[in-house]
Design an enzyme around this catalytic site. Sequence first.
Site, PDB file in Angstrom:
ATOM      1  N   HIS A  60       1.019  -0.960   0.215  1.00  0.00           N
ATOM      2  CA  HIS A  60      -0.444  -0.313   0.171  1.00  0.00           C
ATOM      3  C   HIS A  60       0.896   1.653  -0.229  1.00  0.00           C
ATOM      4  O   HIS A  60       1.443   1.920   1.087  1.00  0.00           O
ATOM      5  CB  HIS A  60      -0.722   0.202   1.721  1.00  0.00           C
ATOM      6  CG  HIS A  60      -2.386   0.947   1.202  1.00  0.00           C
ATOM      7  ND1 HIS A  60      -1.308   2.064   2.216  1.00  0.00           N
ATOM      8  CD2 HIS A  60      -3.109   1.171   0.833  1.00  0.00           C
ATOM      9  CE1 HIS A  60      -2.914   3.325   2.525  1.00  0.00           C
ATOM     10  NE2 HIS A  60      -3.425   2.274   1.266  1.00  0.00           N
ATOM     11  N   HIS A 105      -1.698  10.355  -3.059  1.00  0.00           N
ATOM     12  CA  HIS A 105      -2.814  10.020  -2.149  1.00  0.00           C
ATOM     13  C   HIS A 105      -3.974  10.776  -2.655  1.00  0.00           C
ATOM     14  O   HIS A 105      -4.469  10.875  -3.013  1.00  0.00           O
ATOM     15  CB  HIS A 105      -1.795   9.129  -1.228  1.00  0.00           C
ATOM     16  CG  HIS A 105      -3.561   8.556  -0.396  1.00  0.00           C
ATOM     17  ND1 HIS A 105      -4.591  10.552   0.397  1.00  0.00           N
ATOM     18  CD2 HIS A 105      -4.310   7.318  -0.405  1.00  0.00           C
ATOM     19  CE1 HIS A 105      -5.336   8.868   0.545  1.00  0.00           C
ATOM     20  NE2 HIS A 105      -5.663   7.898  -0.043  1.00  0.00           N
TER      21      HIS A 105
HETATM   22  O1  G3P Z   1      -6.636   1.329  -2.460  1.00  0.00           O
HETATM   23  C1  G3P Z   1      -6.862   0.854  -0.762  1.00  0.00           C
HETATM   24  C2  G3P Z   1      -7.113   1.828   0.039  1.00  0.00           C
HETATM   25  O2  G3P Z   1      -5.614   1.689  -0.310  1.00  0.00           O
HETATM   26  C3  G3P Z   1      -7.767   2.217  -0.016  1.00  0.00           C
HETATM   27  O3  G3P Z   1      -7.538   4.193   0.758  1.00  0.00           O
HETATM   28  O4  G3P Z   1      -7.104   6.436   1.356  1.00  0.00           O
HETATM   29  O5  G3P Z   1      -5.696   3.767   1.469  1.00  0.00           O
HETATM   30  O6  G3P Z   1      -6.199   5.083  -1.702  1.00  0.00           O
HETATM   31  P1  G3P Z   1      -6.463   5.002   0.591  1.00  0.00           P
HETATM   32 CA    CA Z   2      -4.670   3.191  -2.625  1.00  0.00          CA
END
Ligand code: G3P
Ligand code: CA
Length: 269
Positions: free
Chosen positions: A10, A53
């Site tokens: 992530h 992000h």
């Molecule tokens: O894409 C999975 C997860 O990353 C979703 O939340 O806000 O971290 O992009 P976010």
């Molecule tokens: Ca994400």
Amino acid sequence: MLDKNVVIAHRGASAYAPEHSYASYDLSHFDMRADYIELDIQMTLDGEIIVMHDETIERTGLTQGIIKEMKLEEIKEIRIGQWFNDKFPELAQKYYLEQTVPTLKEVFKRYGKANYYIETKSPDIYPGMEERLTMILEEFDLLSEERLSNYQTVIQSFSLESLIKMNQLKSNMPLLLLCQKGMLRAMTDEDLKQISAFVYAVGPNYKDLDQWLIERLHRLGFLVFPYTVNDEADMERLINEGIDGAFTNHPDLLRKQFRLDNGEVFEDE
Ligand code: G3P
Ligand code: CA
């Protein structure tokens, strides 16, 4: 095929290095051997896709700016490591200070035929993002039949509309629907069946999941990849309840929980 024990890094190995930087992707891809690099994409004023992000540069760039109002050359002035070093002094590294915002093309140049889990962020504020993304994926030969059938290039979004658009652009593109807390329990089997006709997986908030819901989602034809699972006890619980993989800032810990850190698996790769 990437359909079990799947480790999705992530924002890279973002527990250890600044998110969405080469430093965090290098760590997850080369050192920790995560299955995927997860990428959140945004689009600049001059139509370049970059990886970040947030829609603004404030949190990780420590300066004011809205990406859709900035040109790529302005974005390239930003450094995205200082905030990490300030927030996590015990993990701080001097070379993090040099990290810049990568474009999607730069990521593909550096990591080549790695596996990518790409999130269309805020697609409503970036008209044409899906078309541009598809063109770049074509340019880097990341849409071959083989890659798509092995789930090596995947598009994810909280926006069903964006996934529908991607399906129209590339009918066999593997798609994952990200789900806010509570959403899946509020949906009927009929709603979910319609979605599973073109969406191969769901990404629920991990706090939503229990064995009953995971079994229901499997029965309806989805693989289940919750976000963002960072605690080892949560990993263990979710694995026992039947998840197929997860998004994590700690790819090393998830590999360990999936019992992947042994010679046999490394030799096979
Ligand atoms: O894409 C999975 C997860 O990353 C979703 O939340 O806000 O971290 O992009 P976010
Ligand atoms: Ca994400």
